[in-house]
Design a protein around this motif. Structure first.
Motif, PDB file in Angstrom:
ATOM      1  N   LEU A  65       0.826  -1.218   0.000  1.00 48.26           N
ATOM      2  CA  LEU A  65       0.000   0.000   0.000  1.00 48.26           C
ATOM      3  C   LEU A  65       0.856   1.261   0.000  1.00 48.26           C
ATOM      4  O   LEU A  65       0.385   2.339  -0.375  1.00 48.26           O
ATOM      5  CB  LEU A  65      -0.956  -0.007   1.194  1.00 48.26           C
ATOM      6  N   ALA A  73       0.952   2.690  -3.533  1.00 50.40           N
ATOM      7  CA  ALA A  73      -0.410   2.730  -4.101  1.00 50.40           C
ATOM      8  C   ALA A  73      -0.456   3.452  -5.445  1.00 50.40           C
ATOM      9  O   ALA A  73      -1.177   3.022  -6.360  1.00 50.40           O
ATOM     10  CB  ALA A  73      -1.364   3.383  -3.110  1.00 50.40           C
ATOM     11  N   GLU A  94      -1.932   1.545  -8.554  1.00 55.75           N
ATOM     12  CA  GLU A  94      -3.153   2.070  -9.190  1.00 55.75           C
ATOM     13  C   GLU A  94      -2.954   2.186 -10.696  1.00 55.75           C
ATOM     14  O   GLU A  94      -3.788   1.738 -11.494  1.00 55.75           O
ATOM     15  CB  GLU A  94      -3.512   3.431  -8.586  1.00 55.75           C
ATOM     16  N   SER A 130      -1.915  -7.684   2.230  1.00 54.33           N
ATOM     17  CA  SER A 130      -1.511  -6.430   2.844  1.00 54.33           C
ATOM     18  C   SER A 130      -1.724  -6.409   4.350  1.00 54.33           C
ATOM     19  O   SER A 130      -2.512  -7.205   4.862  1.00 54.33           O
ATOM     20  CB  SER A 130      -2.378  -5.323   2.198  1.00 54.33           C
ATOM     21  N   SER A 155      -6.028   4.632   0.522  1.00 55.06           N
ATOM     22  CA  SER A 155      -5.315   4.097  -0.662  1.00 55.06           C
ATOM     23  C   SER A 155      -6.065   2.895  -1.221  1.00 55.06           C
ATOM     24  O   SER A 155      -6.186   2.742  -2.436  1.00 55.06           O
ATOM     25  CB  SER A 155      -3.899   3.680  -0.262  1.00 55.06           C
ATOM     26  N   LEU A 156      -6.608   2.088  -0.333  1.00 54.28           N
ATOM     27  CA  LEU A 156      -7.371   0.913  -0.791  1.00 54.28           C
ATOM     28  C   LEU A 156      -8.604   1.329  -1.583  1.00 54.28           C
ATOM     29  O   LEU A 156      -8.964   0.700  -2.581  1.00 54.28           O
ATOM     30  CB  LEU A 156      -7.805   0.074   0.409  1.00 54.28           C
ATOM     31  N   LEU A 188      -7.540   1.906  -5.054  1.00 59.42           N
ATOM     32  CA  LEU A 188      -7.209   0.675  -5.788  1.00 59.42           C
ATOM     33  C   LEU A 188      -8.483  -0.106  -6.128  1.00 59.42           C
ATOM     34  O   LEU A 188      -8.595  -0.684  -7.208  1.00 59.42           O
ATOM     35  CB  LEU A 188      -6.258  -0.180  -4.956  1.00 59.42           C
ATOM     36  N   SER A 243     -10.358  -0.646   6.531  1.00 57.59           N
ATOM     37  CA  SER A 243      -9.991  -1.137   5.187  1.00 57.59           C
ATOM     38  C   SER A 243     -10.909  -2.277   4.754  1.00 57.59           C
ATOM     39  O   SER A 243     -11.325  -2.333   3.594  1.00 57.59           O
ATOM     40  CB  SER A 243      -8.544  -1.630   5.204  1.00 57.59           C
TER      41      SER A 243
END
Ligand code: SF4
Length: 430
Positions: free
Chosen positions: A262, A265, A269, A288, A295-296, A299, A336
């Motif tokens: 991450l 990222a 991405e 992860s 950030s997730l 993505l 997350s």
């Protein structure tokens, strides 16, 4: 899954002499260990030692067994065949897709060094074969020893390394495959199943049992961390071709040979966007510590299909003591999971199993709450690869903590969460 085979009688203790020769000692029954408590295994706890497993001799550790009549725990401290000669305890490092029910039973001697970063499952002998206390936790054969033929691996790997001299990521995976025999890297070069996409030389955690970086030097890491961040083009060259052609194709960011993906990222991405421009086939997965929910979110929007969250415990204090997180907490990890579920994605827990901890009532209740609240789709039952005594000290695990036993734990989880998948590997979900 075929019904497991169990022994007709109780296996005996095994020990190793100074040359590492392993012998059984029928006067003592084999014992198991549950977070420091010695346990006489039930017959149903045993399976034959799985093909591809290894036997480890444990330096400065003496085996413990049970007296057959009164079930008293006894220490075997010298070689019964060579009076006075020193001996050592033995443990099984099981082949993938098998989860431990009890760890190896031994007494650690003064000034003993830490055991290396592997899992140490109980092992015994009965009816001319080795038995271990475990269960097969996934029917998938992707990392079964029988699937790998070294000659073909060498040929296919060398061919690709020659063809893609310019791609640093493929060259890195070549080392993982030929030097570390990483099953995921091998499957990449064999063009099947799950392929690895390591990207990050850095991490925002300092896990006590990190397999790619052991700063203390008191225990060696099992593999080197990737030293560069591959470009989106290098990643896409690996991933798109694999997703387009492999059976049950998965590509996974977040490998044992890197830090936290991450933290890359932006690169990931761009790579996911480029991969999905070339193909919508297969699964793009991220393994992860799930520390960065924002950030997730990006993505997931770019096309990430699944997340695997590494988790030693659902209890904050044990999570913090193990991960030693830099600017994140278990709350961020749980956010997350929520972010991925709200985006309609698939979430697995990569749950580190240690008998005596995992099946302790406090841990079980904390996990139940997490499962009810955040609804992950799957638990991957991975053995904790670390010296159990070092781990218990590191997280401050209270002695004499009550545990229900791993088989009862499994039954209860299956009954209360019938839709939850239990396995060992990342599933192909597309
Ligand atoms: S999150 Fe992974 S890479 Fe980072 S310290 Fe932990 S085990 Fe190591």
């Amino acid at each position: 899954m075929t019904a497991p085979i169990h022994p007709a009688g109780q296996p005996s203790l095994v020990y190793a002499d100074t040359e590492g020769n392993i012998t059984d000692f029928p006067p003592l029954l084999m014992a198991g260990n549950s977070a420091g408590s010695f346990v006489l295994p039930d017959r149903e706890d045993f399976i034959p030692l799985p093909e591809g497993s290894e036997l480890f001799v444990l330096q400065d550790r003496l085996p413990v067994g049970f007296e057959p009549d009164n079930h008293e725990a006894l220490l075997l401290d010298t070689d019964p065949l060579r009076p006075g000669a020193p001996i050592q305890a033995v443990a099984a490092f099981m082949s993938p897709a098998h989860t431990a029910i009890l760890t190896s039973a031994y007494q650690t001697q003064k000034n003993a060094t830490r055991l290396p970063l592997f899992a140490y499952t109980a092992i015994g002998w009965y009816d001319d074969r080795f038995w271990t206390t475990a269960f097969r936790s996934d029917t998938d054969i992707r990392q079964d020893t029988a699937q790998f033929h070294q000659e073909r691996i060498n040929t296919e790997t060398r061919k690709k390394l020659q063809q893609y001299k310019h791609n640093r990521l493929i060259q890195h995976l070549g080392k993982c495959c030929l030097t570390y025999a990483c099953p995921a890297a091998r499957n990449y070069f064999l063009g099947r199943w799950e392929a690895p996409l390591p990207t990050s030389p850095v991490c925002n955690a300092r896990c006590v049992g990190c397999i790619s970086l052991q700063a203390s030097g008191k225990c060696s890491a099992t593999q080197d961390r990737i030293a560069f961040v591959p470009t989106p083009a290098e990643i896409t060259e690996v991933a798109a071709a694999h997703l387009q052609t492999a059976k049950r194709a998965i590509v996974s960011f977040g490998q044992g040979c890197e830090g936290e993906p991450l933290l890359q990222a932006d690169t990931i991405e761009m790579a996911i966007t480029a991969i999905r421009r070339k193909t919508d086939r297969g699964t793009i997965n991220l393994n992860s510590n799930a520390s960065l929910p924002k950030s997730l979110q990006r993505l997931a929007a770019a096309g990430l299909n699944s997340l695997r969250v590494s988790l030693n415990s659902a209890q904050e204090h044990f999570h913090t003591s193990y991960y030693r997180p830099q600017h994140f907490s278990l709350a961020d990890v749980l956010t997350s999971i929520r972010v991925m579920k709200e985006a309609g994605k698939f979430v697995s827990l990569n749950y580190f199993v240690l008998p005596g901890v995992t099946d302790s009532y406090d841990e079980y209740n904390a996990l139940r709450e997490l499962l009810h609240t955040f609804r992950p789709d799957r638990i991957q039952l991975r053995n904790l690869n670390m010296d159990p005594e070092w781990y218990l000290r590191s997280i401050g695990f209270p002695e004499d903590t009550e545990a229900m036993g791993m088989r009862l734990w499994l039954t209860r989880i299956e009954e209360e969460f019938p839709r939850l998948q239990l396995g060992y590997y990342n599933p192909s979900i597309r």
